[in-house]
Motif scaffolding. Sequence first.
Motif, PDB file in Angstrom:
ATOM      1  N   THR A 120      54.341  37.198  -1.443  1.00 21.38           N
ATOM      2  CA  THR A 120      54.126  36.161  -0.430  1.00 21.38           C
ATOM      3  C   THR A 120      52.976  36.534   0.503  1.00 21.38           C
ATOM      4  OG1 THR A 120      56.471  35.607  -0.502  1.00 21.38           O
ATOM      5  CG2 THR A 120      55.237  34.848   1.416  1.00 21.38           C
ATOM      6  N   THR A 121      52.964  37.765   0.942  1.00 19.42           N
ATOM      7  CA  THR A 121      51.895  38.234   1.828  1.00 19.42           C
ATOM      8  C   THR A 121      50.543  38.189   1.127  1.00 19.42           C
ATOM      9  OG1 THR A 121      53.464  39.674   2.952  1.00 19.42           O
ATOM     10  CG2 THR A 121      51.132  40.146   3.281  1.00 19.42           C
ATOM     11  N   ALA A 122      50.505  38.640  -0.115  1.00 13.91           N
ATOM     12  CA  ALA A 122      49.251  38.616  -0.867  1.00 13.91           C
ATOM     13  C   ALA A 122      48.768  37.182  -1.069  1.00 13.91           C
ATOM     14  CB  ALA A 122      49.433  39.306  -2.214  1.00 13.91           C
ATOM     15  N   GLY A 123      49.682  36.289  -1.409  1.00 17.77           N
ATOM     16  CA  GLY A 123      49.295  34.890  -1.592  1.00 17.77           C
ATOM     17  C   GLY A 123      48.748  34.277  -0.318  1.00 17.77           C
ATOM     18  N   GLY A 124      49.410  34.543   0.790  1.00 20.54           N
ATOM     19  CA  GLY A 124      48.921  34.036   2.078  1.00 20.54           C
ATOM     20  C   GLY A 124      47.561  34.602   2.438  1.00 20.54           C
ATOM     21  N   THR A 125      47.367  35.891   2.165  1.00 23.99           N
ATOM     22  CA  THR A 125      46.085  36.529   2.455  1.00 23.99           C
ATOM     23  C   THR A 125      44.974  35.944   1.597  1.00 23.99           C
ATOM     24  OG1 THR A 125      47.208  38.566   3.079  1.00 23.99           O
ATOM     25  CG2 THR A 125      44.867  38.737   2.553  1.00 23.99           C
ATOM     26  N   PHE A 126      45.238  35.792   0.298  1.00 22.83           N
ATOM     27  CA  PHE A 126      44.225  35.235  -0.598  1.00 22.83           C
ATOM     28  C   PHE A 126      43.885  33.797  -0.210  1.00 22.83           C
ATOM     29  CE2 PHE A 126      45.952  38.210  -4.072  1.00 22.83           C
ATOM     30  CZ  PHE A 126      45.206  39.265  -3.575  1.00 22.83           C
ATOM     31  N   TYR A 127      44.893  33.045   0.161  1.00 26.94           N
ATOM     32  CA  TYR A 127      44.663  31.661   0.578  1.00 26.94           C
ATOM     33  C   TYR A 127      43.799  31.617   1.846  1.00 26.94           C
ATOM     34  CZ  TYR A 127      45.601  26.868   2.024  1.00 26.94           C
ATOM     35  OH  TYR A 127      45.462  25.575   2.421  1.00 26.94           O
ATOM     36  N   ALA A 128      44.130  32.468   2.816  1.00 23.77           N
ATOM     37  CA  ALA A 128      43.367  32.502   4.069  1.00 23.77           C
ATOM     38  C   ALA A 128      41.927  32.942   3.819  1.00 23.77           C
ATOM     39  CB  ALA A 128      44.038  33.422   5.078  1.00 23.77           C
ATOM     40  N   GLY A 156      40.236  32.515   1.088  1.00 22.06           N
ATOM     41  CA  GLY A 156      39.568  31.397   0.430  1.00 22.06           C
ATOM     42  C   GLY A 156      39.139  30.343   1.436  1.00 22.06           C
ATOM     43  N   LYS A 157      40.022  30.018   2.373  1.00 22.87           N
ATOM     44  CA  LYS A 157      39.691  29.046   3.414  1.00 22.87           C
ATOM     45  C   LYS A 157      38.545  29.550   4.294  1.00 22.87           C
ATOM     46  CE  LYS A 157      42.426  25.541   2.976  1.00 22.87           C
ATOM     47  NZ  LYS A 157      41.888  24.205   2.702  1.00 22.87           N
ATOM     48  N   GLN A 158      38.579  30.844   4.598  1.00 26.08           N
ATOM     49  CA  GLN A 158      37.520  31.417   5.427  1.00 26.08           C
ATOM     50  C   GLN A 158      36.185  31.354   4.693  1.00 26.08           C
ATOM     51  OE1 GLN A 158      37.983  35.577   6.328  1.00 26.08           O
ATOM     52  NE2 GLN A 158      36.741  35.421   8.171  1.00 26.08           N
ATOM     53  N   GLY A 159      36.189  31.631   3.394  1.00 28.74           N
ATOM     54  CA  GLY A 159      34.969  31.536   2.602  1.00 28.74           C
ATOM     55  C   GLY A 159      34.425  30.117   2.581  1.00 28.74           C
ATOM     56  N   GLU A 160      35.312  29.140   2.469  1.00 29.16           N
ATOM     57  CA  GLU A 160      34.885  27.739   2.501  1.00 29.16           C
ATOM     58  C   GLU A 160      34.257  27.393   3.849  1.00 29.16           C
ATOM     59  OE1 GLU A 160      38.240  25.297   1.568  1.00 29.16           O
ATOM     60  OE2 GLU A 160      38.490  26.172  -0.426  1.00 29.16           O
ATOM     61  N   GLN A 161      34.861  27.878   4.939  1.00 27.23           N
ATOM     62  CA  GLN A 161      34.322  27.611   6.273  1.00 27.23           C
ATOM     63  C   GLN A 161      32.934  28.234   6.431  1.00 27.23           C
ATOM     64  OE1 GLN A 161      36.015  24.987   7.445  1.00 27.23           O
ATOM     65  NE2 GLN A 161      35.933  25.901   9.461  1.00 27.23           N
ATOM     66  N   ILE A 162      32.769  29.447   5.927  1.00 30.20           N
ATOM     67  CA  ILE A 162      31.470  30.117   6.039  1.00 30.20           C
ATOM     68  C   ILE A 162      30.415  29.341   5.267  1.00 30.20           C
ATOM     69  CG2 ILE A 162      30.191  32.196   5.353  1.00 30.20           C
ATOM     70  CD1 ILE A 162      32.718  33.782   6.116  1.00 30.20           C
ATOM     71  N   LYS A 163      30.760  28.869   4.067  1.00 32.04           N
ATOM     72  CA  LYS A 163      29.811  28.075   3.283  1.00 32.04           C
ATOM     73  C   LYS A 163      29.475  26.765   3.988  1.00 32.04           C
ATOM     74  CE  LYS A 163      31.194  29.935  -1.181  1.00 32.04           C
ATOM     75  NZ  LYS A 163      31.917  29.663  -2.431  1.00 32.04           N
ATOM     76  N   LYS A 164      30.486  26.149   4.605  1.00 28.38           N
ATOM     77  CA  LYS A 164      30.268  24.889   5.324  1.00 28.38           C
ATOM     78  C   LYS A 164      29.331  25.108   6.510  1.00 28.38           C
ATOM     79  CE  LYS A 164      32.857  21.391   7.884  1.00 28.38           C
ATOM     80  NZ  LYS A 164      34.190  21.015   8.379  1.00 28.38           N
ATOM     81  N   ILE A 165      29.563  26.164   7.270  1.00 31.79           N
ATOM     82  CA  ILE A 165      28.716  26.478   8.420  1.00 31.79           C
ATOM     83  C   ILE A 165      27.302  26.788   7.954  1.00 31.79           C
ATOM     84  CG2 ILE A 165      28.308  28.186  10.242  1.00 31.79           C
ATOM     85  CD1 ILE A 165      31.386  28.310  10.547  1.00 31.79           C
ATOM     86  N   ASP A 166      27.182  27.513   6.848  1.00 29.49           N
ATOM     87  CA  ASP A 166      25.879  27.854   6.307  1.00 29.49           C
ATOM     88  C   ASP A 166      25.114  26.596   5.905  1.00 29.49           C
ATOM     89  OD1 ASP A 166      24.007  29.795   5.743  1.00 29.49           O
ATOM     90  OD2 ASP A 166      24.631  30.001   3.646  1.00 29.49           O
ATOM     91  N   ARG A 167      25.801  25.635   5.285  1.00 31.47           N
ATOM     92  CA  ARG A 167      25.153  24.373   4.902  1.00 31.47           C
ATOM     93  C   ARG A 167      24.742  23.574   6.140  1.00 31.47           C
ATOM     94  NH1 ARG A 167      29.399  24.047   1.151  1.00 31.47           N
ATOM     95  NH2 ARG A 167      30.486  22.618   2.536  1.00 31.47           N
ATOM     96  N   GLN A 168      25.576  23.576   7.161  1.00 31.39           N
ATOM     97  CA  GLN A 168      25.296  22.773   8.347  1.00 31.39           C
ATOM     98  C   GLN A 168      24.150  23.337   9.181  1.00 31.39           C
ATOM     99  OE1 GLN A 168      29.057  22.597  10.319  1.00 31.39           O
ATOM    100  NE2 GLN A 168      29.772  20.860   9.130  1.00 31.39           N
ATOM    101  N   THR A 169      23.945  24.631   9.148  1.00 34.51           N
ATOM    102  CA  THR A 169      22.903  25.243   9.977  1.00 34.51           C
ATOM    103  C   THR A 169      21.646  25.545   9.188  1.00 34.51           C
ATOM    104  OG1 THR A 169      23.794  27.455   9.591  1.00 34.51           O
ATOM    105  CG2 THR A 169      24.559  26.284  11.552  1.00 34.51           C
ATOM    106  N   MET A 209      42.882  30.524  -3.136  1.00 35.65           N
ATOM    107  CA  MET A 209      43.660  30.525  -4.348  1.00 35.65           C
ATOM    108  C   MET A 209      44.418  29.206  -4.440  1.00 35.65           C
ATOM    109  SD  MET A 209      46.440  33.305  -5.633  1.00 35.65           S
ATOM    110  CE  MET A 209      45.348  34.245  -6.664  1.00 35.65           C
ATOM    111  N   ASN A 210      44.634  28.755  -5.650  1.00 34.91           N
ATOM    112  CA  ASN A 210      45.310  27.492  -5.897  1.00 34.91           C
ATOM    113  C   ASN A 210      46.783  27.591  -5.496  1.00 34.91           C
ATOM    114  OD1 ASN A 210      46.173  25.055  -6.845  1.00 34.91           O
ATOM    115  ND2 ASN A 210      45.260  25.296  -8.863  1.00 34.91           N
ATOM    116  N   LYS A 211      47.280  26.580  -4.787  1.00 29.30           N
ATOM    117  CA  LYS A 211      48.672  26.591  -4.336  1.00 29.30           C
ATOM    118  C   LYS A 211      49.637  26.553  -5.514  1.00 29.30           C
ATOM    119  CE  LYS A 211      47.590  24.139  -0.110  1.00 29.30           C
ATOM    120  NZ  LYS A 211      47.767  22.918   0.650  1.00 29.30           N
ATOM    121  N   THR A 212      49.280  25.806  -6.545  1.00 25.54           N
ATOM    122  CA  THR A 212      50.158  25.693  -7.715  1.00 25.54           C
ATOM    123  C   THR A 212      50.299  27.037  -8.413  1.00 25.54           C
ATOM    124  OG1 THR A 212      49.387  23.423  -7.977  1.00 25.54           O
ATOM    125  CG2 THR A 212      50.531  24.392  -9.844  1.00 25.54           C
TER     126      THR A 212
END
Length: 112
Positions: free
Chosen positions: A47-55, A57-70, A1-4
């Motif tokens: 605050t908790t929901a925002g932190g969870t959504f942000y985390a 989102g980051k996890q989804g980006e990492q999974i996509k990055k790993i998928d592209r690399q492998t 989720m967008n920080k702004t």
Amino acid sequence: MNKTVMFVTFAALAFVGLAGSVLLLILRPESSQDFTTLLITVLGLATTAGGTFYALGKQGEQIKKIDRQTNGTLSALREENDRLTRENVELAKQVPTETGAIPVGEMLRRDL
């Protein structure tokens, strides 16, 4: 989720809560404590929901990055494992049944 977006949402909730607290202090001071407790709970949940959504989102980006690399690497690894398995089966066929030992020498060496 967008920080702004999270900051604007949290600021809006805090502003509405602060305005509500001031209004309650003027109109009904005896109920301001309950409202303040509710406000703190809502802000904590936001605050908790925002932190969870942000985390997430980051996890989804990492999974996509790993998928592209492998991409393709795992299939190549499986092919190599299959080739080595076939080679081991062929070597196992060369083992004499009476001794259980593989003869050492030029016949087992392969050209690389």
